[in-house]
Design a protein around this motif. Structure first.
Motif, mmCIF file in Angstrom:
data_model
loop_
_atom_site.group_PDB
_atom_site.id
_atom_site.type_symbol
_atom_site.label_atom_id
_atom_site.label_comp_id
_atom_site.label_asym_id
_atom_site.label_seq_id
_atom_site.Cartn_x
_atom_site.Cartn_y
_atom_site.Cartn_z
ATOM 1 N N PHE A 113 0.824 -1.231 -0.131
ATOM 2 C CA PHE A 113 -0.088 -0.033 -0.061
ATOM 3 C C PHE A 113 0.984 1.227 0.093
ATOM 4 C CE2 PHE A 113 -3.342 -3.018 2.043
ATOM 5 C CZ PHE A 113 -4.067 -2.848 0.939
ATOM 6 N N ASN A 114 2.017 1.040 -0.336
ATOM 7 C CA ASN A 114 3.057 2.170 -0.433
ATOM 8 C C ASN A 114 3.145 3.153 0.914
ATOM 9 O OD1 ASN A 114 5.124 3.953 -1.935
ATOM 10 N ND2 ASN A 114 3.324 5.289 -2.410
ATOM 11 N N LYS A 115 3.078 2.436 2.083
ATOM 12 C CA LYS A 115 3.379 2.901 3.204
ATOM 13 C C LYS A 115 4.417 2.191 4.116
ATOM 14 C CE LYS A 115 -0.433 3.909 5.633
ATOM 15 N NZ LYS A 115 -0.623 5.303 5.588
ATOM 16 N N LYS A 116 5.569 2.670 3.205
ATOM 17 C CA LYS A 116 6.913 1.985 3.877
ATOM 18 C C LYS A 116 7.361 2.698 4.929
ATOM 19 C CE LYS A 116 8.926 0.407 -0.715
ATOM 20 N NZ LYS A 116 9.893 0.378 -1.400
ATOM 21 N N GLU A 117 6.835 3.895 5.413
ATOM 22 C CA GLU A 117 7.236 4.283 6.732
ATOM 23 C C GLU A 117 6.869 3.582 7.964
ATOM 24 O OE1 GLU A 117 3.170 6.036 5.829
ATOM 25 O OE2 GLU A 117 4.976 5.646 4.800
ATOM 26 N N LEU A 118 5.876 2.511 7.800
ATOM 27 C CA LEU A 118 5.389 1.677 8.778
ATOM 28 C C LEU A 118 6.194 0.547 8.926
ATOM 29 C CD1 LEU A 118 1.591 1.873 8.172
ATOM 30 C CD2 LEU A 118 3.037 3.554 9.529
ATOM 31 N N ILE A 119 7.155 0.124 8.022
ATOM 32 C CA ILE A 119 8.199 -0.826 8.161
ATOM 33 C C ILE A 119 9.262 -0.805 9.256
ATOM 34 C CG2 ILE A 119 9.723 -2.518 6.823
ATOM 35 C CD1 ILE A 119 7.864 -1.778 4.380
ATOM 36 N N ASN A 120 9.527 -1.620 10.110
ATOM 37 C CA ASN A 120 10.526 -1.239 11.109
ATOM 38 C C ASN A 120 11.892 -1.187 10.377
ATOM 39 O OD1 ASN A 120 12.666 -2.453 12.815
ATOM 40 N ND2 ASN A 120 11.411 -2.700 14.264
ATOM 41 N N SER A 121 12.618 -0.068 10.609
ATOM 42 C CA SER A 121 13.845 0.063 10.076
ATOM 43 C C SER A 121 14.923 -1.034 9.827
ATOM 44 C CB SER A 121 14.567 1.336 10.753
ATOM 45 O OG SER A 121 14.717 1.115 12.090
#
Length: 342
Positions: free
Chosen positions: A328-336
């Motif tokens: 969903f193109n929400k990569k900011e929610l992926i643990n770094s």
């Protein structure tokens, strides 16, 4: 914008997304009922993986209430501390936790334990199932107290919510069905009477334990003469009246050989969730062979449910939420620490 990654709320519990890990028996404890190293890794991995609400597996309120001798238990104060430590670790990753409090009833397969049920009707003639003892009124009173005591321990162990297991043919569920409950007292006969125990247990927990309460039900037991969706709608409305904060909609489990056709396909139970959601004002959790982010999104968009439970998919992929966020193109929610994989 993805609905799957919008914040949600159950009672006063705020969740960072609408992805739920439903309770799934792991059969990885021992006769002590204690959390083991397996459980700590298993649940913590899903918290790291971005799940909003993790519901711990069916946890017995007494040794006789176990499905197997490898079930978790919360029947004694000595079991609290390990849960408390694990909850602290899970919370540090932003996930919330519930624990499913359960009594196996006639489906108890523990050696040296005699099962107890609403009526003396065995789940199966085959081993390892045994003929259960029919519960007396005193037994029912005591088991309600055991549920409340376990809920109080869950509160002390820092769980964020409680799920009461009223599904899949276990003790509370057995009272609901006219096929497994042949009683002639206030807990048997009419639909109102058969729902009485689950409603009383829910009401007492809400009165004595300050936590949101979820109730899991089997919307249909897949028997032409048995418990069905119309009964479940009645029950869900009554659960809402006594203060229950969410309904978790599953199906089946009360009969060894269902006589209604069941097509095991993706989202096969979602229609039940939708029918219940249309009749109550509290959040509904859908579950049942939901495996993709798009399926979850569809269920939320089309108002089948308020939260989506991914069972088998979270067994296969602890980082399912990261895969969905990437989709969903929400990569900011992926643990770094995992970002390089996306």
């Amino acid at each position: 914008m993805s609905l799957l990654f919008t914040e949600g709320q159950i009672g006063n519990l705020k969740l960072k997304n609408r992805i739920v890990m439903p309770p799934m028996c792991m059969y990885s404890s021992d006769n002590s009922g204690e959390l083991k190293t397996f459980h700590k890794g298993h649940y913590l991995a899903r918290a790291i993986g971005g799940i909003g609400l993790i519901i711990f597996e069916a946890t017995a309120i007494e040794p006789r209430g176990r499905i197997s001798s490898n079930d978790l238990g919360l029947w004694d104060d000595s079991l609290i501390e390990a849960h408390k430590i694990l909850n602290e670790q899970i919370h540090s990753f932003g996930a919330k936790t519930a624990i499913q409090l359960a009594h196996a009833g006639r489906k108890c397969n523990v050696e040296d334990e005699t099962p107890i049920a609403p009526s003396a009707i065995a789940f199966s003639d085959n081993k390892p199932f045994k003929m259960p003892k029919a519960a007396t009124l005193e037994d029912i009173k005591n088991i309600k107290e055991l549920f409340v005591n376990a809920a109080l321990r869950a509160k002390e162990a820092d769980y964020d919510a409680i799920e009461l297991h009223g599904a899949h043919g276990y003790f509370l569920c057995e009272f609901l069905s006219p096929l497994s409950n042949l009683r002639d007292d206030i807990y048997g006969g009419s639909l109102e009477n058969r729902c009485r125990l689950l409603l009383e247990a829910a009401k007492e927990i809400k009165e004595k334990v300050d936590l949101p309460l979820i109730v899991r039900i089997s919307a249909d037991e897949w028997m032409n003469e048995g418990w069905n969706i119309e009964d479940s709608i009645y029950l869900s409305k009554e659960l809402e009246k006594v203060g229950v904060d969410s309904i978790h909609v599953s199906s089946g489990g009360n009969q060894e050989k269902p006589n209604k056709p069941i097509e095991l396909k993706p989202m096969y139970q979602a229609d039940f969730a939708k029918e219940i959601k249309e009749e109550v004002n509290i959040p509904v959790i859908a579950v049942g062979l939901i495996t993709t982010a798009q399926e979850g999104e569809k269920l939320l968009e089309e108002k089948y449910c308020d939260f989506v439970a991914y069972g088998r998919e979270l067994l296969r992929s602890p980082n399912f939420a990261f895969l969905a966020a990437n989709e969903f193109n929400k990569k900011e929610l992926i643990n770094s620490s995992y970002m390089r994989a996306f």
